[in-house]
Write an enzyme that holds these catalytic residues in place. Structure first.
Site, PDB file in Angstrom:
ATOM      1  N   ASP A 306       0.823  -1.216   0.000  1.00  0.00           N
ATOM      2  CA  ASP A 306       0.000   0.000   0.000  1.00  0.00           C
ATOM      3  C   ASP A 306       0.858   1.267   0.000  1.00  0.00           C
ATOM      4  O   ASP A 306       2.073   1.220   0.201  1.00  0.00           O
ATOM      5  CB  ASP A 306      -0.919  -0.034   1.237  1.00  0.00           C
ATOM      6  N   GLU A 309       2.119   5.043  -4.327  1.00  0.00           N
ATOM      7  CA  GLU A 309       2.065   5.952  -5.503  1.00  0.00           C
ATOM      8  C   GLU A 309       3.335   6.784  -5.620  1.00  0.00           C
ATOM      9  O   GLU A 309       3.714   7.104  -6.752  1.00  0.00           O
ATOM     10  CB  GLU A 309       0.830   6.862  -5.403  1.00  0.00           C
ATOM     11  N   ASP A 404      -9.229   3.286  -2.283  1.00  0.00           N
ATOM     12  CA  ASP A 404     -10.178   3.729  -1.254  1.00  0.00           C
ATOM     13  C   ASP A 404     -11.488   4.240  -1.856  1.00  0.00           C
ATOM     14  O   ASP A 404     -11.761   5.443  -1.885  1.00  0.00           O
ATOM     15  CB  ASP A 404      -9.531   4.819  -0.408  1.00  0.00           C
TER      16      ASP A 404
HETATM   17  C1  GLC Z   1      -4.899   3.321   2.799  1.00  0.00           C
HETATM   18  C2  GLC Z   1      -5.367   2.034   2.115  1.00  0.00           C
HETATM   19  C3  GLC Z   1      -6.461   1.393   2.927  1.00  0.00           C
HETATM   20  C4  GLC Z   1      -5.941   1.120   4.335  1.00  0.00           C
HETATM   21  C5  GLC Z   1      -5.447   2.407   4.978  1.00  0.00           C
HETATM   22  C6  GLC Z   1      -4.769   2.165   6.323  1.00  0.00           C
HETATM   23  O1  GLC Z   1      -5.898   4.272   2.794  1.00  0.00           O
HETATM   24  O2  GLC Z   1      -5.787   2.283   0.805  1.00  0.00           O
HETATM   25  O3  GLC Z   1      -6.893   0.204   2.323  1.00  0.00           O
HETATM   26  O4  GLC Z   1      -6.946   0.557   5.108  1.00  0.00           O
HETATM   27  O5  GLC Z   1      -4.501   3.036   4.129  1.00  0.00           O
HETATM   28  O6  GLC Z   1      -3.666   1.354   6.175  1.00  0.00           O
END
Ligand code: GLC
Length: 647
Positions: A306, A309, A404
């Site tokens: 995650d 980007e 998200d």
């Molecule tokens: C980002 C991710 C999401 C996750 C959050 C906390 O927003 O896209 O899926 O729950 O971070 O880690």
């Protein structure tokens, strides 16, 4: 036929794996390879445009503008030009059918006839890129040629096709265990649970919080005996903390991105100030991939990358230079963070320094590559890996989810639009946060969303901290949720087989109707029905309060109604029909002369599911089923066997 045109000095993106002949003079199109690079073409009145992977709006991209510039913005409005991934491939379907792939790590703007005068213009500030032009007999043929040059999809294990429960906010092993037990007690199938940032010690990658998860190895093992896999999140930024071995080694070896002055660039993300690994260098990728040993030693075999980007909350530089929002006006995203991306630097293999802004779109995909290649060395079986950010080519190393989203009917519909568009760009293993990440999902929305996710390879219920708890058992009549999710498990002999066949022959798994019914003008324009594999057509209910919907059948099909217990099959004529779909049922269609193998019973998890003990639904006579143990790396189409229907 595919031809490559090289403009300027392109930066290596790793997207294309095949040798493609270089073209001579470019015909039919206008190309200006000076700065800025522009490509333009004229559309016929009835031409449609497919592709562009993870972008907002419908399956037909004509009439709007898009921007390839990976960006973390949770407000997925139609107008937002870019999302988390950049997939610079599109197909024009019409007077002259062709595909174009703009292979560059830089920002690319696509004007897909937004003025309505039939002009498509693609422009890129950096002139160095490879343009691949593909001529084909039809749009699907063009896509298949494209998939042929970018290499085959990542292959996840069978368990990754099971249902997954996730939430940002699960705080401890006990809490996750309670969620699992609740699913098991109610007979809601479940294969994995995701561990969001709270499993870590202060959100630091490659650590576990010993208070909340005191005996991780044992915990992972216990869950496995219940047929459950745990999937930890891994973020891109490495916390600045001397004494942390990953940080220390990264510093010592010069593995982090640098700022203008050559010092390590600092950005604030979940753990506080971090450095970003310079994934553009093979040595750094190898080092980062090795760090996953921390998890594989704990027995883990599923991973969720995650913030790659990369997402940046703030930087020291921005804090010093930024003006308050009111003074700056209200910049359109992603302009807001451009200064950050221009302010940090990568070192390419040949020693050249480039700003992240110039190579921005390949960063996240190279994190996936680093982890995928590392996990391939660490594990002798297949693993689950999915990422938020991506670029074409990253599909060879892992899947993606669409970030998200929100608990809205609009985003459910977007999920349907995304799936075929992502498949056209190689991302077969994908899915959305089922039920929506932000906002509060009501019962009706979650049930309808699950009925779509049953057909998407990644089927994960995920929601944000502070929103309504979204586990199925929190809603009235959990047996209705069990009914819908059980369909996934009954269909797995088909879904797994079709996914693996599509991946192994470098084809699509989820297709737009246009690709399945060439020459049918109605099918060509339908956006809310999809083809899943070679036999199934879906027509999900996507509207609040709807009792059912109108469905278009381009050919006679078998209508299958699943009510949680059994499949009821009836013949359905070609044409348009109205169907009623109660919330606890799912209706889908089997194409003419096709078959769908379904498991004879559902199961608590894929570990208990027998994919070889099937019943065949539909009017076909034979089905070619791909079958393996679910984890071998040695996958090939030779594992297919033909199932005959007893007539
Ligand atoms: C980002 C991710 C999401 C996750 C959050 C906390 O927003 O896209 O899926 O729950 O971070 O880690």
């Amino acid at each position: 036929m595919i031809t490559r045109y090289t403009c300027g000095t392109p930066v290596e993106t790793y997207a294309v794996t095949a040798d493609v002949p270089e073209g001579g003079a470019l015909q039919h199109f206008s190309l200006d390879s000076r700065e800025p690079f522009t490509f333009s073409c004229r559309l016929g009145a009835d031409d449609l445009i497919f592709g562009l992977g993870e972008t907002m709006r419908g399956i037909n991209k004509r009439g709007f503008r898009y921007l390839s510039f990976n960006y973390d913005d949770p407000y997925h409005k139609d107008e937002m030009p870019s999302m988390y991934g950049s997939h610079n491939f599109f197909v024009v379907d019409g007077d002259r059918t062709f595909g174009a792939f703009f292979d560059t790590p830089a920002r690319v703007a696509f004007d897909m006839d937004s003025a309505g005068d039939g002009t498509v213009t693609v422009s890129c500030e950096a002139p160095g890129l490879c343009l691949y032009l593909i001529d084909g007999t039809d749009a699907y043929n063009v896509v298949k040629q494209f998939l042929g040059i970018i290499g085959p999809s990542f292959l996840p294990p069978l368990w990754a096709f099971g249902y997954g429960q996730s939430r940002w906010g699960y705080k401890s092993d006990k809490e996750i265990r309670r969620v699992a037990d609740k699913h098991r007690a109610l007979g809601i199938p479940l294969d994995y649970l995701c561990m969001d940032i709270d499993y870590m010690d202060r959100y630091i990658d490659f650590t576990v919080n010993g208070h909340r998860f005191p005996a991780m190895t044992q915990y992972v093992e216990d869950m496995k005996t219940k047929g459950l896999h745990l999937v930890p999140i891994v973020d891109a930024g490495i916390k600045i903390e001397p004494g942390n071995p990953v940080y220390d080694e990264g510093i010592q070896k010069g593995y982090f991105c640098t700022n203008r002055e050559g010092e390590n660039f600092q950005a604030e993300v979940w753990p506080g100030m971090t450095h970003f690994p310079d994934f553009l260098r093979a040595e750094v990728r190898e080092w980062f991939g090795e760090q996953y040993k921390f998890y594989t030693d704990l027995g883990l075999d599923g991973f969720w990358n995650d913030m790659n980007e990369p997402a940046i909350f703030s930087t020291e530089y921005r804090a010093k230079t930024a003006k308050p929002d009111a003074e700056r006006g209200d910049p359109v995203q992603p302009e807001r963070h451009i200064a950050d991306f221009k302010d940090f630097f990568h070192r390419l293999e040949d020693g050249t320094r480039v700003s992240n802004y110039e190579v921005h779109n390949i960063y996240g995909g190279l994190m996936t590559r680093a982890s995928g290649e590392g996990l391939d060395r660490l594990l002798d079986r297949r693993y689950l890996l999915f990422s938020r950010s991506s670029y074409i080519g990253a599909h060879r190393y892992g899947g993606i989810w669409t970030g998200d989203n929100a608990s809205t009917w609009h985003m459910l519909r977007q999920n349907v639009y995304h799936m075929p568009s992502l498949n056209m760009c190689g991302f077969l293993f994908s899915g959305a946060d089922t039920g929506g990440f932000g906002g509060n999902a009501g019962r009706e929305l979650l049930l309808r969303w699950l009925a779509v996710s049953v057909f998407t390879p990644l089927m994960r219920n995920h929601s944000a901290l502070g929103t309504r708890r979204q586990e199925c058992y929190r809603y009235q009549n959990p047996e209705d949720f069990k009914a819908v999710i059980s369909l996934r498990y009954r269909l797995l002999p088909y879904l797994y087989s079709e996914f693996m066949k599509a991946a192994l022959r470098q084809d699509m798994f989820i297709l737009p109707m246009a690709f399945g019914f060439l020459g049918d003008e109605t099918a060509r324009r339908i956006e809310d029905q999809l083809l899943v594999g070679e036999s199934i057509m879906i027509a999900p209910v996507l509207e609040k309060g709807a009792m059912g919907r109108k469905v278009y059948l381009p050919e006679p099909m078998t209508e299958v109604r699943w009510d949680g217990e059994e499949f009821r099959c009836t013949g359905a004529d070609a044409g348009t029909r109205e169907i009623t779909v109660p919330l606890n049922e799912v209706v889908f269609y089997i194409r003419k002369d096709c078959l769908v193998p379904v498991a004879k019973t559902t199961a608590a998890s894929t570990a208990e599911l027998d994919l070889s003990d099937v019943e065949l639904l539909g009017t076909g006579t034979a089905y070619r089923q791909y079958l393996d143990d679910g984890y071998t790396k040695d996958c090939s189409l030779e594992r297919c066997t033909v199932l005959q229907k007893d007539l």
